[in-house]
Scaffold this motif. Structure first.
Motif, mmCIF file in Angstrom:
data_model
loop_
_atom_site.group_PDB
_atom_site.id
_atom_site.type_symbol
_atom_site.label_atom_id
_atom_site.label_comp_id
_atom_site.label_asym_id
_atom_site.label_seq_id
_atom_site.Cartn_x
_atom_site.Cartn_y
_atom_site.Cartn_z
ATOM 1 N N LEU A 181 103.480 40.326 -25.443
ATOM 2 C CA LEU A 181 105.055 40.468 -25.807
ATOM 3 C C LEU A 181 105.255 40.724 -24.250
ATOM 4 N N ARG A 182 104.297 41.556 -23.833
ATOM 5 C CA ARG A 182 103.935 41.649 -22.703
ATOM 6 C C ARG A 182 104.052 40.336 -21.441
ATOM 7 N N ARG B 33 110.050 37.918 -27.900
ATOM 8 C CA ARG B 33 109.714 39.037 -27.745
ATOM 9 C C ARG B 33 109.921 39.260 -29.017
ATOM 10 N N ALA C 179 107.246 38.633 -31.861
ATOM 11 C CA ALA C 179 106.516 40.061 -31.609
ATOM 12 C C ALA C 179 107.060 40.943 -32.014
ATOM 13 N N LEU C 180 107.781 42.117 -32.080
ATOM 14 C CA LEU C 180 108.313 42.881 -32.354
ATOM 15 C C LEU C 180 107.903 43.238 -33.957
ATOM 16 N N GLU D 263 104.488 50.482 -24.131
ATOM 17 C CA GLU D 263 105.164 49.552 -24.758
ATOM 18 C C GLU D 263 106.751 48.862 -25.282
ATOM 19 N N ALA E 148 116.326 43.037 -27.869
ATOM 20 C CA ALA E 148 114.821 43.561 -27.731
ATOM 21 C C ALA E 148 115.250 44.689 -27.829
ATOM 22 N N ALA F 19 113.228 46.645 -30.334
ATOM 23 C CA ALA F 19 112.098 47.704 -30.432
ATOM 24 C C ALA F 19 112.029 48.768 -30.892
#
Length: 718
Positions: free
Chosen positions: A506-507, A518, A521-522, A538, A550, A554
């Protein structure tokens, strides 16, 4: 020949690829003595002048010259030209097209419709030429002429009479089959003649003709007059197939497709086989594919006759299943290959009881003929839970052939073999060793994550290797393709121990495809729930950019990890105003997941019930119920969408099953019962299908029954 061809202003016309000044050369190419030149010209006629069935001004201008070619006995391959004319002139305009209001169409559409009509008129005007061709010396011409007459001639009664007169004297079996097919076409296009044609077809099916002709008659009878099929049609067809296998010169025993194909040599007398190149034209490639498919078949037309019969039998699922079961028990491998392919089409479009059929398809997995085993595994891959009767056969196939666990492609990521996917889609743990091996390959197959999702807890031993592979990825521009299957597998397993590795991705997501990466990953972090607490800083940083995809993802993940409604609610409400409908849908669904804690968003969700985007309306209706617990506003919106778009039905039925509103006499119960009464799958398409169609329809049936019989209800999420 071609008198006046140079006086036509071809340069002022166009075809699919530009100016039509090359068309005279194509027409002359069709008259060439060189087979390669004729093939190239025919390929260009279909590729440019009659591209995908289109009719241009130059197509219309070609028609008189094409007729010159078909009536000249000195021209080779005239049957192909007859077929081209049939295609140009045989486009059926729908009633809506024949009687349209010009105001509803743009100029190009009006011109297209006019060209189709002129082509039909021009070819029909010359269709009398096809009468003479019905007795031509060239069998290829005689085979093409009947369908041309049935499609184009303006006096169908004369055509039907000619077909009946010609049949007793026609020496070629495939031409005889074409005569019978043409009779079926006449009946379909001219309903007043259907009874007369059906009577003739019934006699052909019953009297002492060859097995092939009787089978062809039954197939056409199924198309044009299915009510006149004999009551024992399954027994009749099974007997005819047996006769075809035992008739000298037609079929003998069980031909070996591999051996027969290997013996076929299509090279010319002066052309060594090793010097031949691949066909360079589409027509040539199609001919080569047809030759390869027919190699080893003593009666290659049998498959077409059976497909026609199945189309005619339509929703008679029990009869069609019985026919296919008989074929799958045949000693003839080609009949079994055809049966597997047709079984796939049947199950994909129609609901029914297929246990025995599927079991017999599974039995083909052990056959040494690779095309038969491969066809069976591909069919079972599409069936998901319906493949259960073949589970042991699939497991045996997977265990016996590790080389087929992964398929390599020239320009794409590798993928899992169809037998492995079919076994995994059954949730069968016997697929795990194959997936474990796939995960150790240098390039992980793109669909591993999906397979793990169907296995559920049985795939838990794979979490370690998924985590290790993800942690070792270079976060470069190509990382999305490599990370996606790994993230998918970890998400399916809810493997919270992998949170550090997912957080690293993610980073470090690169700019290229970074948003997609992303998102994946989220979603993985959200699936981990509280086990992903290391990602909270994050996630909180990402939600500070409300209105972005995003931020919505998130916020959904943060809710799953921390359960902090106050933090995520403003972000999700902001997401309701996103520019794109799919982004709004994500925010709507996330708000529904908050349940009663998102009640403040009810007015905004209510406003979306009248949005132009149907899927957004449905999502909003579901979310409104989830946050308020009230059904009176949501159910009418969902049922209206149910009628408007069949593809939304799974989503709607899932919610209705939770709501518990399908009581006796309700509108919801009426819709659900009507769906269960349908024999045709809700998402069946003519001429196309999706890989998950059967799965989605079976899921719909389960949800409909659950909604009707398990009225438990579900209040708002707390």
């Amino acid at each position: 020949m071609f008198a006046g061809i140079d006086e036509v202003d071809w340069a002022s016309m166009e075809h699919a690829y530009g100016p039509a000044d090359d068309v005279p050369g194509l027409l002359r190419g069709l008259a060439s003595a060189d087979p390669a030149e004729r093939e190239q010209a025919l390929d260009s006629m279909y590729g440019a002048v009659h591209h995908q069935g289109d009719v241009y001004d130059c197509t219309l201008a070609c028609i008189p010259f094409l007729f010159e070619l078909v009536v000249d006995p000195g021209i080779h391959d005239r049957g192909s030209i007859v077929e081209l004319l049939t295609s140009i002139g045989g486009i059926d305009l729908d009633e809506d097209d024949e009687d349209f209001d010009e105001e509803d169409f743009d100029e190009e559409e009006i011109e297209d419709a006019a060209n189709y009509a002129m082509a039909a008129s021009a070819v029909t005007a010359g269709a009398g030429a096809f009468f003479e061709l019905i007795a031509d010396e060239d069998p290829g011409v005689r085979q093409a002429a009947p369908l041309a007459l049935a499609t184009l001639h303006s006096h169908p009664a004369r055509v039907l009479a000619l077909l009946r007169e010609r049949l007793p004297v026609e020496p070629d079996e495939e031409v005889r089959l074409a005569l019978v097919e043409a009779a079926g076409r006449v009946a379909l296009r001219n309903r007043p003649l259907a009874g007369q044609a059906a009577d003739w077809l019934s006699r052909l099916a019953a009297e002492a003709y060859t097995p092939a002709l009787r089978l062809a008659a039954l197939a056409q009878l199924a198309r044009c007059a299915p009510d006149m099929l004999p009551g024992d049609v399954v027994r009749m067809v099974a007997g005819l197939l047996t006769e075809l296998r035992s008739t000298p010169g037609t079929a003998s025993g069980a031909p070996d497709p591999v051996g027969a194909a290997a013996q076929v040599d299509e090279s010319g007398p002066d052309e060594p086989a090793e010097e031949r190149g691949a066909p360079v034209t589409l027509v040539g490639q199609l001919r080569a594919l047809s030759a390869a498919e027919s190699a080893g078949r003593s009666a290659p037309w049998t498959a077409d006759l059976l497909r026609t019969l199945h189309v005619g039998l339509d929703d008679r699922v029990a009869d069609r299943s019985a026919l296919l079961i008989d074929q799958l028990r045949s000693p003839d491998r080609w009949q079994r290959i055809d049966a597997v392919r047709m079984s796939s089409g049947l199950i994909r479009a129609w609901r029914g009881s297929y246990e025995e059929l599927v079991r017999l398809v599974g039995a083909q997995l052990a056959d040494p003929e690779p095309r038969l085993a491969e066809a069976a595994s591909h069919m079972l891959e599409e069936l998901f839970g319906l493949a259960a009767p073949a589970a042991d056969a699939l497991a045996a196939r997977v265990a016996a052939d590790p080389g087929s666990w992964v398929k390599e492609w020239a320009s794409e990521q590798p993928g899992l073999g169809s037998a492995v996917k079919a076994l995994a889609r059954l949730g069968d743990a016997r697929a795990v060793p194959a997936l474990a091996a796939a995960l150790e390959r240098p390039e992980v197959p793109h669909d591993v994550g999906f397979a793990i999702g169907y296995l559920g807890a049985a795939a838990a031993p794979l979490a370690g290797v998924l985590r290790r592979r993800l942690g070792g990825l270079d976060l470069d521009e190509g990382v999305y393709d490599r990370a996606s299957p790994l993230l998918g597998g970890l998400t399916a397993l809810r493997a919270g121990e992998a949170a550090p590795e997912v957080l690293r991705v993610l980073r470090g997501a690169p700019e290229y495809r970074g948003e997609w990466l992303r998102t994946s990953a989220l979603r993985a972090l959200g699936s981990f729930g509280p086990a992903a607490r290391c990602a909270v800083p994050e996630l909180r940083a990402l939600i500070r950019r409300p209105g972005t995809p995003a931020a919505t993802e998130a916020a959904q993940a943060l809710w799953a990890v921390e359960g902090d409604a106050e933090a995520v609610l403003p972000v999700l409400i902001e997401g309701l105003g996103a520019e794109h409908a799919h982004e709004r849908r994500a925010a709507v669904s996330a708000l529904g997941g908050l349940g009663a804690r998102a009640a403040v968003a009810a007015p905004r969700l209510r406003a979306l019930l009248v949005h132009d985007e149907l899927w957004l309306r449905v999502d909003a209706a579901i979310a409104l119920w989830e946050v308020t617990g009230r059904t009176e506003e949501s159910v009418p919106v969902m049922l209206a969408a149910w009628e408007m778009n069949r593809h939304v039905r799974v989503r709607v039925a899932e919610c209705l099953a939770l709501m518990g509103v399908a009581g006796a006499g309700s509108d919801a119960a009426h819709a659900l019962r009507a769906e269960l009464a349908s024999v045709r799958r809700h998402n069946a398409m003519d001429g196309g299908y999706g890989s998950h169609d059967t799965y989605e329809d079976e899921k719909l049936l389960v949800l409909c029954r659950r909604a009707l019989h398990e009225v438990t209800g579900k209040g708002p999420t707390t």
